[in-house]
Design a protein around this motif. Structure first.
Motif, PDB file in Angstrom:
ATOM      1  N   ILE A   5       2.845 104.015  37.418  1.00  0.00           N
ATOM      2  CA  ILE A   5       2.481 103.897  36.000  1.00  0.00           C
ATOM      3  C   ILE A   5       3.393 104.780  35.150  1.00  0.00           C
ATOM      4  CG2 ILE A   5       0.685 104.512  34.315  1.00  0.00           C
ATOM      5  CD1 ILE A   5      -1.363 103.526  36.413  1.00  0.00           C
ATOM      6  N   VAL A   6       3.618 106.010  35.620  1.00  0.00           N
ATOM      7  CA  VAL A   6       4.423 106.961  34.847  1.00  0.00           C
ATOM      8  C   VAL A   6       5.870 106.494  34.742  1.00  0.00           C
ATOM      9  CG1 VAL A   6       5.352 109.305  34.804  1.00  0.00           C
ATOM     10  CG2 VAL A   6       2.927 108.938  35.278  1.00  0.00           C
ATOM     11  N   VAL A  90      -2.148  97.406  31.304  1.00  0.00           N
ATOM     12  CA  VAL A  90      -1.810  96.033  31.701  1.00  0.00           C
ATOM     13  C   VAL A  90      -2.600  95.656  32.956  1.00  0.00           C
ATOM     14  CG1 VAL A  90       0.479  96.032  30.642  1.00  0.00           C
ATOM     15  CG2 VAL A  90       0.227  96.723  33.044  1.00  0.00           C
ATOM     16  N   PRO A  91      -2.946  94.389  33.081  1.00  0.00           N
ATOM     17  CA  PRO A  91      -3.673  93.971  34.280  1.00  0.00           C
ATOM     18  C   PRO A  91      -2.784  94.028  35.524  1.00  0.00           C
ATOM     19  CG  PRO A  91      -3.221  92.082  32.861  1.00  0.00           C
ATOM     20  CD  PRO A  91      -2.751  93.300  32.135  1.00  0.00           C
ATOM     21  N   GLN A  92      -3.434  94.123  36.657  1.00  0.00           N
ATOM     22  CA  GLN A  92      -2.703  94.139  37.920  1.00  0.00           C
ATOM     23  C   GLN A  92      -1.855  92.871  38.011  1.00  0.00           C
ATOM     24  OE1 GLN A  92      -5.203  94.843  41.264  1.00  0.00           O
ATOM     25  NE2 GLN A  92      -3.504  95.012  42.688  1.00  0.00           N
ATOM     26  N   GLY A  93      -0.634  93.032  38.414  1.00  0.00           N
ATOM     27  CA  GLY A  93       0.277  91.902  38.535  1.00  0.00           C
ATOM     28  C   GLY A  93       1.110  91.644  37.295  1.00  0.00           C
ATOM     29  N   TRP A  94       0.807  92.315  36.179  1.00  0.00           N
ATOM     30  CA  TRP A  94       1.545  92.065  34.943  1.00  0.00           C
ATOM     31  C   TRP A  94       3.022  92.376  35.107  1.00  0.00           C
ATOM     32  CZ3 TRP A  94       4.362  95.036  31.409  1.00  0.00           C
ATOM     33  CH2 TRP A  94       4.636  94.429  30.181  1.00  0.00           C
ATOM     34  N   PHE A 100       4.884  89.058  26.478  1.00  0.00           N
ATOM     35  CA  PHE A 100       5.129  89.844  25.271  1.00  0.00           C
ATOM     36  C   PHE A 100       3.849  90.295  24.577  1.00  0.00           C
ATOM     37  CE2 PHE A 100       6.008  89.973  20.622  1.00  0.00           C
ATOM     38  CZ  PHE A 100       6.802  91.120  20.622  1.00  0.00           C
ATOM     39  N   ILE A 101       2.756  89.583  24.739  1.00  0.00           N
ATOM     40  CA  ILE A 101       1.565  89.815  23.916  1.00  0.00           C
ATOM     41  C   ILE A 101       1.015  91.233  24.054  1.00  0.00           C
ATOM     42  CG2 ILE A 101      -0.080  88.830  25.572  1.00  0.00           C
ATOM     43  CD1 ILE A 101      -0.291  88.459  21.746  1.00  0.00           C
ATOM     44  N   LEU A 102       0.923  91.783  25.261  1.00  0.00           N
ATOM     45  CA  LEU A 102       0.365  93.130  25.417  1.00  0.00           C
ATOM     46  C   LEU A 102       1.267  94.214  24.816  1.00  0.00           C
ATOM     47  CD1 LEU A 102      -1.350  92.903  28.906  1.00  0.00           C
ATOM     48  CD2 LEU A 102      -2.435  93.017  26.652  1.00  0.00           C
ATOM     49  N   PRO A 103       2.584  94.197  25.060  1.00  0.00           N
ATOM     50  CA  PRO A 103       3.417  95.176  24.355  1.00  0.00           C
ATOM     51  C   PRO A 103       3.326  95.034  22.837  1.00  0.00           C
ATOM     52  CG  PRO A 103       4.660  94.181  26.134  1.00  0.00           C
ATOM     53  CD  PRO A 103       3.355  93.433  26.028  1.00  0.00           C
ATOM     54  N   TRP A 104       3.224  93.801  22.354  1.00  0.00           N
ATOM     55  CA  TRP A 104       3.146  93.596  20.915  1.00  0.00           C
ATOM     56  C   TRP A 104       1.844  94.169  20.347  1.00  0.00           C
ATOM     57  CZ3 TRP A 104       0.318  90.124  17.618  1.00  0.00           C
ATOM     58  CH2 TRP A 104       0.774  90.138  16.284  1.00  0.00           C
ATOM     59  N   MET A 152       9.999  97.287  24.816  1.00  0.00           N
ATOM     60  CA  MET A 152       9.150  97.553  25.981  1.00  0.00           C
ATOM     61  C   MET A 152       9.061  96.319  26.876  1.00  0.00           C
ATOM     62  SD  MET A 152       6.058 100.136  24.916  1.00  0.00           S
ATOM     63  CE  MET A 152       5.149  98.992  23.886  1.00  0.00           C
ATOM     64  N   PHE A 153       8.944  95.144  26.264  1.00  0.00           N
ATOM     65  CA  PHE A 153       8.876  93.896  27.027  1.00  0.00           C
ATOM     66  C   PHE A 153      10.169  93.642  27.793  1.00  0.00           C
ATOM     67  CE2 PHE A 153       9.721  89.219  26.786  1.00  0.00           C
ATOM     68  CZ  PHE A 153       8.873  88.852  27.817  1.00  0.00           C
ATOM     69  N   VAL A 154      11.295  93.818  27.133  1.00  0.00           N
ATOM     70  CA  VAL A 154      12.603  93.632  27.815  1.00  0.00           C
ATOM     71  C   VAL A 154      12.747  94.626  28.964  1.00  0.00           C
ATOM     72  CG1 VAL A 154      15.106  93.810  27.512  1.00  0.00           C
ATOM     73  CG2 VAL A 154      13.729  92.555  25.834  1.00  0.00           C
TER      74      VAL A 154
END
Length: 160
Positions: A5-6, A90-94, A100-104, A152-154
């Motif tokens: 995670i870190v 983020v959910p497991q497997g993300w 893009f939706i979660l970073p946004w 972040m998404f990239v």
């Protein structure tokens, strides 16, 4: 698990902050927007441990010799913190198939820290209400944080 995670959050936070900085350079060079000045932010961070969060004007607060450097370091530290928060939620497997939706969402939510903590802390009012054109500042903030989210998404795509 925690280490993953870190490190993933750190990479995403740096990626998002770099994208945001590139966006600021584009705005400055092509559209003559003022370049970011991280000195006032560094001065604000310098005064936080002294118990002073909100200033009438950060320009009148006692200066700090290394406030520009502290501002840049703080800018990246906050970006990394936001990246780690994203990695935590983020959910497991993300990370295997980032979207893009979660970073946004994180990017847009983090605008609140600027509007309701940093900007009043600097003395420019809630959501830049004491600036000459608050709507322009707010729109630019939303766009910049969307660019941060894109970074972040990239970064998540690169490290998947």
């Amino acid at each position: 698990m925690l280490w993953e995670i870190v490190w993933r959050g750190t990479v995403m936070g740096i990626g998002g902050t770099v994208f945001m900085d590139i966006w600021a350079i584009i705005l400055h060079r092509l559209f003559r927007q003022p370049a970011p000045n991280w000195g006032p932010v560094g001065r604000w961070f310098w005064h936080l441990p002294k118990g002073k969060v909100f200033h009438d004007s950060i320009a009148t607060a006692s200066p700090y010799e290394h406030e520009v450097a502290l501002g840049w370091i703080s800018h990246y530290a906050v970006g990394i913190l936001y990246g780690i928060i994203l990695a935590m939620i983020v959910p497991q497997g993300w990370f295997a198939a980032p979207s893009f939706i979660l970073p946004w969402i994180v990017g847009i939510v983090t605008v609140g820290a600027g509007w309701f903590l940093l900007q009043p802390g600097l003395g420019i009012g809630w959501a830049a209400s004491r600036t000459p054109n608050p709507t322009k500042v707010r729109v630019l903030n939303l766009v910049a944080h969307t660019i941060f989210a894109l970074g972040m998404f990239v970064a998540a795509l690169v490290i998947r």
